[in-house]
Design a protein around this motif. Sequence first.
Motif, PDB file in Angstrom:
ATOM      1  N   ILE A 135       0.846  -1.205   0.000  1.00 19.83           N
ATOM      2  CA  ILE A 135       0.000   0.000   0.000  1.00 19.83           C
ATOM      3  C   ILE A 135       0.880   1.253   0.000  1.00 19.83           C
ATOM      4  O   ILE A 135       0.635   2.211  -0.739  1.00 19.83           O
ATOM      5  N   ILE A 136       1.937   1.239   0.817  1.00 13.50           N
ATOM      6  CA  ILE A 136       2.856   2.384   0.854  1.00 13.50           C
ATOM      7  C   ILE A 136       3.466   2.594  -0.539  1.00 13.50           C
ATOM      8  O   ILE A 136       3.574   3.721  -1.029  1.00 13.50           O
ATOM      9  N   HIS A 137       3.826   1.497  -1.199  1.00 15.59           N
ATOM     10  CA  HIS A 137       4.438   1.583  -2.530  1.00 15.59           C
ATOM     11  C   HIS A 137       3.479   2.260  -3.526  1.00 15.59           C
ATOM     12  O   HIS A 137       3.895   3.123  -4.299  1.00 15.59           O
ATOM     13  N   ASN A 303      -0.922  11.773   2.876  1.00 19.48           N
ATOM     14  CA  ASN A 303       0.073  12.791   3.242  1.00 19.48           C
ATOM     15  C   ASN A 303       1.029  12.315   4.329  1.00 19.48           C
ATOM     16  O   ASN A 303       2.189  12.717   4.348  1.00 19.48           O
ATOM     17  N   ARG A 304       0.552  11.446   5.222  1.00 16.19           N
ATOM     18  CA  ARG A 304       1.468  10.901   6.248  1.00 16.19           C
ATOM     19  C   ARG A 304       2.637  10.203   5.558  1.00 16.19           C
ATOM     20  O   ARG A 304       3.767  10.240   6.026  1.00 16.19           O
ATOM     21  N   ILE A 305       2.333   9.524   4.473  1.00 14.94           N
ATOM     22  CA  ILE A 305       3.376   8.755   3.775  1.00 14.94           C
ATOM     23  C   ILE A 305       4.224   9.693   2.912  1.00 14.94           C
ATOM     24  O   ILE A 305       5.457   9.652   2.938  1.00 14.94           O
ATOM     25  N   LYS A 306       3.549  10.585   2.196  1.00 14.86           N
ATOM     26  CA  LYS A 306       4.299  11.490   1.308  1.00 14.86           C
ATOM     27  C   LYS A 306       5.184  12.454   2.102  1.00 14.86           C
ATOM     28  O   LYS A 306       6.276  12.797   1.685  1.00 14.86           O
ATOM     29  N   ASP A 307       4.714  12.881   3.285  1.00 14.80           N
ATOM     30  CA  ASP A 307       5.505  13.800   4.112  1.00 14.80           C
ATOM     31  C   ASP A 307       6.757  13.123   4.662  1.00 14.80           C
ATOM     32  O   ASP A 307       7.709  13.799   5.058  1.00 14.80           O
ATOM     33  N   HIS A 311      11.761   8.286   4.637  1.00 14.98           N
ATOM     34  CA  HIS A 311      11.651   7.210   5.629  1.00 14.98           C
ATOM     35  C   HIS A 311      10.974   5.979   5.016  1.00 14.98           C
ATOM     36  O   HIS A 311      11.468   4.848   5.136  1.00 14.98           O
ATOM     37  N   TYR A 312       9.821   6.196   4.371  1.00 13.91           N
ATOM     38  CA  TYR A 312       9.073   5.051   3.845  1.00 13.91           C
ATOM     39  C   TYR A 312       9.750   4.424   2.625  1.00 13.91           C
ATOM     40  O   TYR A 312       9.609   3.225   2.373  1.00 13.91           O
ATOM     41  N   THR A 313      10.520   5.227   1.888  1.00 13.52           N
ATOM     42  CA  THR A 313      11.258   4.662   0.743  1.00 13.52           C
ATOM     43  C   THR A 313      12.312   3.688   1.259  1.00 13.52           C
ATOM     44  O   THR A 313      12.433   2.564   0.765  1.00 13.52           O
ATOM     45  N   VAL A 314      13.042   4.098   2.304  1.00 20.78           N
ATOM     46  CA  VAL A 314      14.085   3.231   2.879  1.00 20.78           C
ATOM     47  C   VAL A 314      13.433   1.967   3.457  1.00 20.78           C
ATOM     48  O   VAL A 314      13.889   0.842   3.221  1.00 20.78           O
ATOM     49  N   ARG A 315      12.348   2.165   4.193  1.00 26.04           N
ATOM     50  CA  ARG A 315      11.653   1.028   4.805  1.00 26.04           C
ATOM     51  C   ARG A 315      11.230   0.024   3.730  1.00 26.04           C
ATOM     52  O   ARG A 315      11.417  -1.185   3.872  1.00 26.04           O
ATOM     53  N   ASN A 316      10.647   0.536   2.632  1.00 27.39           N
ATOM     54  CA  ASN A 316      10.178  -0.374   1.580  1.00 27.39           C
ATOM     55  C   ASN A 316      11.351  -1.033   0.850  1.00 27.39           C
ATOM     56  O   ASN A 316      11.260  -2.190   0.444  1.00 27.39           O
ATOM     57  N   LYS A 318      14.102  -1.957   2.104  1.00 27.50           N
ATOM     58  CA  LYS A 318      14.559  -3.084   2.939  1.00 27.50           C
ATOM     59  C   LYS A 318      13.704  -4.322   2.661  1.00 27.50           C
ATOM     60  O   LYS A 318      14.140  -5.447   2.849  1.00 27.50           O
ATOM     61  N   LYS A 319      12.458  -4.086   2.247  1.00 26.00           N
ATOM     62  CA  LYS A 319      11.549  -5.214   1.955  1.00 26.00           C
ATOM     63  C   LYS A 319      11.591  -5.578   0.470  1.00 26.00           C
ATOM     64  O   LYS A 319      10.745  -6.335  -0.019  1.00 26.00           O
ATOM     65  N   GLY A 320      12.541  -4.953  -0.277  1.00 23.37           N
ATOM     66  CA  GLY A 320      12.702  -5.298  -1.699  1.00 23.37           C
ATOM     67  C   GLY A 320      11.761  -4.552  -2.626  1.00 23.37           C
ATOM     68  O   GLY A 320      11.637  -4.899  -3.796  1.00 23.37           O
ATOM     69  N   MET A 321      11.081  -3.508  -2.134  1.00 26.58           N
ATOM     70  CA  MET A 321      10.163  -2.723  -2.977  1.00 26.58           C
ATOM     71  C   MET A 321      10.843  -1.399  -3.324  1.00 26.58           C
ATOM     72  O   MET A 321      11.023  -0.550  -2.458  1.00 26.58           O
ATOM     73  N   HIS A 322      11.223  -1.234  -4.567  1.00 29.65           N
ATOM     74  CA  HIS A 322      11.941  -0.024  -4.954  1.00 29.65           C
ATOM     75  C   HIS A 322      11.021   0.970  -5.650  1.00 29.65           C
ATOM     76  O   HIS A 322      10.217   0.580  -6.470  1.00 29.65           O
ATOM     77  N   VAL A 323      11.160   2.226  -5.271  1.00 31.97           N
ATOM     78  CA  VAL A 323      10.301   3.275  -5.868  1.00 31.97           C
ATOM     79  C   VAL A 323      10.831   3.607  -7.252  1.00 31.97           C
ATOM     80  O   VAL A 323      12.029   3.757  -7.428  1.00 31.97           O
TER      81      VAL A 323
END
Length: 323
Positions: A135-137, A303-307, A311-316, A318-323
């Motif tokens: 979902i974050i991705h 907006n919580r995610i976009k702001d 942080h969320y890019t690094v977190r994802n 680590k789980k193998g999901m690249h933006v």
Amino acid sequence: MIVSPNRIWVDGCFDFTHHGHAGALLQAKRTGPPGCQLICGVHNDEDITSNKGMPVMNNRERIEHTRANRWSDEIVENAPYVTEPSWMDRYGCMYVVHGDDITLDADGKDCYRVAKDLGRFRVVKRTAGVSTTEIIHRILTNENNISIASPEYFPTTELLEFYSSGKDGFTKHCYVFDETLDNCVIQSNVYKLVPSECVYIQGDFDLFHMGHIDQLRVLKSKFPDSRIILGLLLKSDNNGDTIMTFKERALSVLSCKWTDGLILNPTFKLDVSPFPHNYKLNSFELCSGSEFSSYLTTEVIINRIKDKRDHYTVRNEKKGMHV
Ligand code: CTP
């Protein structure tokens, strides 16, 4: 408390409390005898942050959303991240149920190792295609991996039937209709739907969250003797794309304890609705005065995610999901 197979422990972060989590709760309920109780342990923000990464939805939002799930009977706050049999004992649960993925703590160890060693662990099937990471991705990339042109965008009758299950996990509680009341896809076996005894709320229910759920609760308090029927729009309320597919939104709303029926892609206008009371999702009447609906919107979550994009890019990653 006496430890019994009639009480089942499940625990988790339940971030976004999506239909994958709901599917695990329903399957967990079905591992027990009819009438069993499902005790849901919810980890707190601090433990999730140190073991997995900061959750998007806060403690209260995750707790109340899990409480609003039709199959959860009791919520235990601050449940330990590594499942402790002493907690299961305290709540009278013989075993813990978890999806067939391995959850690791901050040290890379299996969170269910002790329960597994004691033979107090049961496994259910994890729902493919949905996760907090996924979902974050979608939000970070503004893209959904499943297009509206794909059959996967839509729920199968089998899934609708599964998620229409009643509180005991076995009866059929919710009706599901396609476009109008003339096309019944799933029929309840616990009540007879009479349109004059229903209240209707229509919207996209994208990223189904406590802001939506609290509006359903308000409706129930306004019309305590009515059934709540949801109309799920195919497109977003502003006619654009939604983050969640039609299938994901349908299964999420069906998992909510306030939902008695669902009309998929309603084709009638609100002013010619078959129901006596009709509401639009996010209308002022439903949102004002409600704890969650007054601040929590799909936009706020995005907006919580976009702001905190970095942080969320690094977190994802680590789980193998690249933006
Ligand atoms: N679960 C599931 N299907 C998914 C996601 C989660 O069946 N797609 C199950 C997990 O296996 C667990 C429960 O839901 O039994 C709670 O999961 P949770 O601890 O919240 O986290 P994750 O498994 O990490 O889920 P997510 O990646 O979405 O955060």
